[in-house]
Design a protein around this motif. Structure first.
Motif, PDB file in Angstrom:
ATOM      1  N   GLY A   6      12.954  33.224  94.978  1.00  0.00           N
ATOM      2  CA  GLY A   6      14.306  33.099  95.527  1.00  0.00           C
ATOM      3  C   GLY A   6      14.482  31.996  96.537  1.00  0.00           C
ATOM      4  N   ALA A  38      17.921  30.720  96.601  1.00  0.00           N
ATOM      5  CA  ALA A  38      18.990  31.710  96.742  1.00  0.00           C
ATOM      6  C   ALA A  38      19.727  31.503  98.062  1.00  0.00           C
ATOM      7  CB  ALA A  38      18.404  33.127  96.691  1.00  0.00           C
ATOM      8  N   ASP A  39      20.837  32.192  98.209  1.00  0.00           N
ATOM      9  CA  ASP A  39      21.554  32.192  99.474  1.00  0.00           C
ATOM     10  C   ASP A  39      20.638  32.724 100.575  1.00  0.00           C
ATOM     11  OD1 ASP A  39      24.241  32.255 101.038  1.00  0.00           O
ATOM     12  OD2 ASP A  39      23.399  34.267 101.296  1.00  0.00           O
ATOM     13  N   GLU A  50      20.945  36.437 101.298  1.00  0.00           N
ATOM     14  CA  GLU A  50      20.387  37.250 100.214  1.00  0.00           C
ATOM     15  C   GLU A  50      18.867  37.286 100.287  1.00  0.00           C
ATOM     16  OE1 GLU A  50      20.240  37.292  95.298  1.00  0.00           O
ATOM     17  OE2 GLU A  50      21.730  36.047  96.346  1.00  0.00           O
ATOM     18  N   LEU A  51      18.243  36.125 100.533  1.00  0.00           N
ATOM     19  CA  LEU A  51      16.795  36.081 100.615  1.00  0.00           C
ATOM     20  C   LEU A  51      16.293  36.873 101.824  1.00  0.00           C
ATOM     21  CD1 LEU A  51      14.114  35.086  99.539  1.00  0.00           C
ATOM     22  CD2 LEU A  51      14.460  32.928 100.782  1.00  0.00           C
TER      23      LEU A  51
END
Length: 276
Positions: A239, A242-243, A246-247
């Motif tokens: 990830g 990823a944002d 979010e991570l």
């Protein structure tokens, strides 16, 4: 010679109930006192953690803090982020105070204030940690803290990192698989005067993530620290693009799987890399 056995008179049921009532009241009073100390520690800690993280081109940061499961081991883990005076850079810090409860939360506030104060005179991560260490030694406290301090320079696209007895970071990018960053470091802050802290520089050539954690994330009854680091590495490797929020949420969930008794903190630095 006659031997008589000495006997202790038995309490009446009424006396036994009164004794039990007194004992119960004492126990409840101690529980209330401990609950008050825990609630104060949590309140102090949450008040001292930054309300928001700096935003700047090429970098998005996100953080998570998770209290301990039983509510008794709170007050130790912390993170911070702030612009470095006179520069275009931003400083990020994460740490874990030895001990818990109100004293640890108060000490955390002193460390955080000390970091910001030292950064008014230098932005070199190793010098920052050295200065804070000397400050804590001069205060004569019995507590100490691990810490990682990172300077993000958006102009050259670089993370300069220094570590004081803290667990390693995890990084991954488009051209590099996830790895545990075992940068060299020094002793935790507040243990020994005259300590030096090496600085390691990471050039951010491609988009990726640099994730700072405390040991409550990766170590607990269900996980060894090596297992926890491996699990976080897997998440960061999958990830890194990823944002950041979010991570950070995904990494924070590892603490639940370890069955941690300690509190836990996560600080994610999601960077875009240096454009050609």
């Amino acid at each position: 010679m006659n031997h008589r056995r000495r006997t202790t008179p038995h309490e009446s049921p009424e006396q036994a109930l009164r004794s039990l009532g007194r004992l119960t009241a004492q126990i409840l009073e101690r529980i209330k006192l401990q609950q008050a100390r825990v609630e104060l520690a949590v309140a102090l800690q949450r008040q001292m953690l930054p309300a928001e993280l700096p935003a700047l081109p090429g970098l998005r940061a996100a953080a998570r803090y998770t209290p301990s499961r039983d509510g008794l081991d709170v007050g130790g883990d912390w993170y911070d982020a702030f612009p470095l005076p006179g520069t275009t850079s931003v400083g990020f810090a994460i740490g874990d105070v030895q001990g818990h409860d109100v004293e640890a939360a108060a000490f955390m506030g002193q460390v955080r204030t000390g970091l910001r104060a030292v950064c008014t005179t230098t932005c070199d991560p190793g010098e920052v940690l050295r200065g804070v260490n000397e400050l804590l030694i001069s205060m004569g406290s019995d507590l100490f803290t691990t810490c990682s301090f990172v300077r993000f320079d958006p102009v050259v696209g670089e993370l300069a990192c220094s570590r004081a007895g803290h667990v390693p970071a995890i990084q991954a990018s488009a051209d590099s698989p996830a790895e545990v960053v075992w940068d060299p470091g020094g002793l935790p802050l507040g243990i020994q005067g005259g300590e030096t802290y090496p600085v390691t520089r990471h050039r951010l050539t491609r988009a990726g993530a640099f994730v700072l954690i405390t040991d409550g994330v990766v170590e607990g009854p269900s996980y060894s620290i090596d297992q926890g680091l491996a699990e976080v590495s897997r998440l960061v490797g999958a990830g890194y693009d990823a944002d950041a929020e979010e991570l950070a949420a995904r990494v924070s969930e590892v603490a639940d799987r370890t069955g941690h008794c300690d509190d836990a903190a996560v600080l994610v630095l999601r960077h875009d890399g240096v454009r050609p």
